[in-house]
Design a protein around this motif. Structure first.
Motif, short mmCIF file in Angstrom:
data_model
loop_
_atom_site.label_atom_id
_atom_site.label_comp_id
_atom_site.label_asym_id
_atom_site.label_seq_id
_atom_site.Cartn_x
_atom_site.Cartn_y
_atom_site.Cartn_z
N GLU A 192 10.55 -1.41 1.84
CA GLU A 192 9.18 -1.54 1.37
C GLU A 192 8.93 -0.39 0.27
O GLU A 192 9.64 0.44 0.29
N SER A 193 7.67 -0.72 -0.47
CA SER A 193 7.35 0.23 -1.72
C SER A 193 6.18 1.04 -1.11
O SER A 193 5.54 0.77 -0.25
N LEU A 194 5.80 1.79 -1.94
CA LEU A 194 4.55 2.62 -1.86
C LEU A 194 3.34 1.59 -2.00
O LEU A 194 2.33 1.95 -1.18
N LEU A 195 3.44 0.73 -2.94
CA LEU A 195 2.15 -0.43 -2.93
C LEU A 195 2.83 -1.54 -2.72
O LEU A 195 3.95 -1.87 -2.87
N TYR A 196 1.87 -2.43 -2.69
CA TYR A 196 2.32 -3.91 -2.29
C TYR A 196 1.39 -4.93 -3.58
O TYR A 196 0.26 -4.73 -3.76
N HIS A 197 2.02 -5.52 -4.28
CA HIS A 197 1.51 -6.43 -5.20
C HIS A 197 1.34 -8.03 -4.83
O HIS A 197 2.54 -8.53 -4.49
N GLY A 198 0.31 -8.30 -4.32
CA GLY A 198 0.22 -9.82 -3.65
C GLY A 198 0.04 -11.00 -4.54
O GLY A 198 0.16 -10.64 -5.87
N ARG A 199 -0.11 -12.09 -3.89
CA ARG A 199 -0.10 -13.18 -4.86
C ARG A 199 -1.11 -13.18 -5.80
O ARG A 199 -1.27 -13.96 -6.80
N ASP A 200 -2.45 -12.55 -5.33
CA ASP A 200 -3.69 -12.49 -6.14
C ASP A 200 -3.78 -11.56 -7.31
O ASP A 200 -4.57 -11.31 -7.84
N GLY A 201 -2.41 -11.03 -7.24
CA GLY A 201 -2.26 -9.97 -8.43
C GLY A 201 -2.81 -8.46 -8.03
O GLY A 201 -2.62 -7.75 -9.00
N LYS A 202 -3.40 -8.26 -6.98
CA LYS A 202 -4.09 -7.22 -6.75
C LYS A 202 -2.87 -6.13 -6.07
O LYS A 202 -2.17 -6.58 -5.28
N LEU A 203 -3.26 -4.93 -6.32
CA LEU A 203 -2.23 -3.77 -5.69
C LEU A 203 -2.94 -3.17 -4.52
O LEU A 203 -3.94 -2.99 -4.48
N VAL A 204 -2.11 -3.18 -3.36
CA VAL A 204 -2.96 -2.66 -2.07
C VAL A 204 -1.83 -1.59 -1.54
O VAL A 204 -0.70 -1.65 -1.93
N PRO A 205 -2.31 -0.65 -0.53
CA PRO A 205 -1.62 0.39 -0.29
C PRO A 205 -0.72 -0.53 0.74
O PRO A 205 -0.65 -1.47 1.38
#
Lengths: 544, 307
Positions: free
Chosen positions: A78-91
């Motif tokens: 896992e990474s520090l942040l997550y890059h979702g299909r919607d292009g948004k970065l989330v914790p």
């Protein structure tokens, strides 16, 4: 099941025997017994077998230069942040992140409830160890190294707070902090496993690597201790599947056969020929994920005549029939490209409409530039034929098929395109020396800063400004994009830059390629991250 | 006999030297800079290129490099793979077993099938059996292995479901790859057995044996087949090379671990130490197997060892 239809009267006896074998196969590994009817809550259990097109060079996220690694470990590390299909970065492993005012450093507040698969606690020291590992000159880093370009240091502020600093402003870093390349592994395992870490990476995710058999398969199993809510999921708790077996099946026809026979329940890289068949059959579900980054693109060498004339470059952009590519070669595995970034990277309507297919306009522009139709159908100016040389890699079976399609499109407007299909080293040398009219290439990246690699003037003669494009305005925007931390303002910079690149016609964007996966319809709950890699903690098997 | 063995072994030395030269020059025969080629997909700095160059000792004089290459190869050190970062010798050792099993199984298929077809064709010369056997052999010779492999997968995996299409391991995984390679190799053996046996069957001593009243089967197997074996054994050694070449394709079609897959992976990834090491190993194995074949002549035909 669909086996019944395959029977023919002449081999009825064989089929009965085959049926017995099938019965055995179905309850063996790869069978799909557990699970209940569609619509009900998924029942945990079962093994999913997926065939990939190649074997990963390593499973170490920091060492790999290759997408296949992250297809396997996207829900292992896992990474520090997550890059979702919607292009948004989330914790993800970080609860929050704050850029410094000068844009040179980023402070991450970490979750306190995370442990690596080997029991090692996840904390600020672990983050520092990971990033220091990547830039260590004695470590052979893969794609991760470029994503930490300009790394200065990581500072442990307290047990769960870490500050990552760079030599200059580095706005793209938050995107890369969400990429698999910078995912975090157990420091203890790195030290203890040594070379074995290449096949046994230890992360924090809902799956763990259990076994690696070279040239055959990698097996990931459920991490029973995973109690968090994965950012792609709407529920907390461990994965549904007991295990996922990733088989390495390089031959495309064989891969398709395995999913049709039930030997696998999922395949990656469905060949274009088999795609219509699988799409029509209700036993299968095809999933297409657009790759982020640059599309398949012809970098137009703006320094070499006649491409030093803007009108000729624009004419080429109008002349190339991209719909023909989609109909003849890609057949549903790509969509029309409009810009040097794929649509999933920058979905801007004004940009998407640039350069429609318009051969009449192309001819008019060429005429304006002084290129008049010649006797052999090829245009001429002052006795000079309108000839271009496209640089291409020889793959054994010839050059990229798009090269031939470009050739045909350009002939229709009176341009004679020669394809220089060659081995990789001279292909690269020609690009570095700007000696052809440019190559067809693609570039995968999750941040629009990818355009820096493709168009910044400092990278002419290196990787990958193969348009040999030098523009003070573009340089300024590219540098501004690296400084700008505010997402909306940043997007505006890249929209402006993309329009500039399109106005300058420094490239011909051809097609946005799709990562094409197929699953048996008994497999449900497959999801993907922004990178187009599968995240499978919600995947489950149903009986039909 | 001893001098024959010594001569055969000595004859291998220049061949092996030639092999090392050819494999070593691989790096220099390809166009362009090998280091840049190997690093092509990475964003690299000039320092990284320089470091890679010195790691591969490409900054040393060519003769020193060759000396190092041969010296290390002699003690079993074939360098380190660029992609997997593991010793090439270890990679080869891990994949050797699977390919050896496949080669042995397919050779068995080839010999059993080839000799029987050839025998039938020779004994029933010009009958429909002969035509049929040779037609099968012709099909085998003309059939590309990747196509035959895919056909077998289609038939036995998809439609009948007897064997898995992919993977290595137990006997079930071995059947289709071994058949694919074996069927193709059997074709040449069948044709050769037929012609070689026909020649022997026409010899005077065979007629004498028959005139003495020996049983037909005895004449064929003991008196004729044994003498017809020499060219067949020769082709056995040569076919081994074809089998290894075939393994490159068959292992890929069936996703089976092995030296062929290793080599293909190395080529696709431009992993030069791996390519060099694997080719050197395979070429040496080929030379050694043909040495064994040469020695087998002597056992089969006393005239050879006495010459």
């Amino acid at each position: 099941m669909d086996r019944a239809r395959a029977r023919r009267p002449g081999i009825a006896a064989l089929s009965v025997l085959g049926g017995l074998v099938w019965a055995v196969l179905l309850v063996g590994p790869g069978g799909f017994l557990p699970g209940r009817a569609e619509g009900a809550d998924p029942t945990p259990g079962g093994t999913l077998v997926i065939a990939l097109d190649q074997e990963p060079p390593t499973l170490d996220p920091h060492a790999s230069p290759s997408a296949v690694t992250y297809q396997i470990i996207a829900s292992v590390t896992e990474s520090l942040l997550y890059h979702g299909r919607d292009g948004k970065l989330v914790p993800w492993l970080a609860e929050s992140w704050t850029p410094s005012p000068d844009g040179r450093s980023f402070t991450f507040k970490l979750r306190r409830d995370v442990k690596f698969h080997d029991g090692t606690p996840f904390n600020a020291a672990a983050v520092k160890f990971n990033f220091d590992r990547i830039v260590d000159p004695n470590y052979k880093a893969g794609g991760s190294r470029a994503q930490l370009a300009g790394y200065a240091e990581s500072t442990v502020l307290d047990e769960y707070t870490v500050r990552v600093s760079f030599q200059g402003p580095n706005a793209p870093f938050v995107t890369y902090a969400a990429a698999g390349t910078l995912s975090l592994v157990s420091p203890k395992a790195v030290k203890e496993l040594g070379d074995q870490f290449h096949t046994q990476p230890v992360g924090t995710g809902p799956f763990m690597v259990k076994e690696y058999v070279a040239k055959d398969r990698a097996t990931t199993v459920r991490n029973p201790a995973y109690t968090r809510k994965a950012p792609w999921s709407d529920r907390a708790g461990p994965a549904y599947l007991d295990a996922i077996v990733w088989k390495f099946v390089p031959e495309a026809g064989t891969r398709v056969t395995t999913i049709e026979s039930g030997e696998t329940q999922g395949i990656y890289l469905v060949p274009a020929q088999a795609l219509p068949r699988l799409e029509k059959d209700s036993n299968f579900r095809v999933e297409k994920m657009p790759w982020p980054g640059a599309p398949r693109i012809w970098m137009l060498n703006v320094t070499k005549a006649p491409l030093d004339d803007l009108r000729v470059r624009q004419a080429i952009n109008y002349a190339v029939d991209k719909e023909a590519f989609l109909a003849t070669v890609y057949k549903g595995t790509a969509v029309r490209a409009a810009a040097p970034l794929t649509a999933v990277m920058l979905d801007e309507p004004a940009v998407r409409q640039a350069y429609p297919f318009d051969p009449a306009k192309a001819k008019a522009l060429l005429g304006e530039a002084g290129w008049q139709p010649g006797a052999d159908g090829i245009r001429q100016k002052a006795g000079q034929r309108l000839e271009l040389v496209l640089n291409a890699i020889e793959y054994g079976g010839g050059a990229d098929p798009t090269a031939q399609l470009i050739q045909a499109s350009l002939r229709d407007v009176g341009i004679d395109l020669k394809i220089k299909a060659q081995a990789r080293p001279p292909f690269y040398e020609d690009n570095y020396r700007c000696s052809t009219h440019g190559p067809v290439m693609f570039f995968r990246a999750t941040d629009p800063d990818a355009l820096f690699s493709l168009f910044h003037s400092s990278l002419v003669g290196q990787n990958f400004n193969w348009a040999c494009y030098k523009s003070a305005k573009a340089d300024q925007l590219l540098e501004q994009g690296r400084r700008e931390a505010d997402p909306a303002k940043r997007r505006a910079v890249y929209v402006q830059l993309t329009r500039l690149l399109l106005d300058d016609a420094a490239s011909v964007p051809l097609v946005d390629e799709l990562a094409v996966w197929a699953f048996r319809s008994s497999v449900q709950g497959t999801k993907y991250n922004f990178n187009a890699y599968p995240v499978l903690s919600d995947a489950h098997l149903i009986r039909r | 006999m001893l001098s024959y063995v010594a001569a055969r072994i000595l004859a291998c030395v220049p061949v092996l030297v030639g092999v090392t030269l050819a494999v070593f020059s691989l790096l220099f025969l390809i166009p362009g800079d090998p280091v840049k080629m190997m690093l092509a997909e990475f964003v690299t700095s000039p320092e990284q290129v320089a470091r890679m160059r010195s790691q591969l000792h490409l900054d040393e004089p060519i003769l020193v490099q060759y000396g190092r290459f041969v010296g290390h190869a002699l003690v079993g050190d074939l360098g380190t793979s660029i992609r997997s970062r593991r010793p090439v010798a270890q990679e080869i050792a891990e994949n050797l077993g699977s390919t050896a099993v496949l080669a042995t199984a397919s050779m068995a298929v080839a010999v059993v099938l080839g000799v029987s077809l050839g025998l039938v064709a020779a004994l029933f010369r010009n009958s429909w059996l002969d035509v049929l056997a040779m037609l099968v052999a012709l099909l085998g010779v003309s059939m590309p292995s990747f196509w035959l492999g895919l056909l077998l997968i289609l038939g036995f995996s998809l439609h009948i479901g007897w064997f898995p299409a992919t993977g290595g391991g137990d006997l079930r995984h071995l059947v289709m790859p071994a058949l694919t390679l074996g069927l193709i190799a059997s074709a040449i053996i069948a044709r050769l057995t037929r012609s070689s046996l026909l020649e022997v069957l026409g010899q005077d001593y065979v007629r004498t044996a028959r005139a003495k009243g020996l049983a037909g089967w005895n004449v064929v197997v003991q008196h004729s087949l044994a003498n017809a074996l020499i060219p067949i054994v020769t082709i056995f050694g040569l076919q081994f090379g074809n089998l290894l070449a075939g393994a490159v394709i068959v292992e890929t079609v069936f996703s089976r671990p092995g030296l062929g897959r290793l080599l293909v992976g190395g080529i696709l990834n431009k992993d030069f130490p791996l390519i060099q090491g694997t080719i050197l190993f395979v070429a040496t194995a080929y030379v050694l197997i043909n040495l064994v074949v040469d020695l087998a002549y002597a056992v089969l035909d006393p005239r050879i060892r006495l010459r």
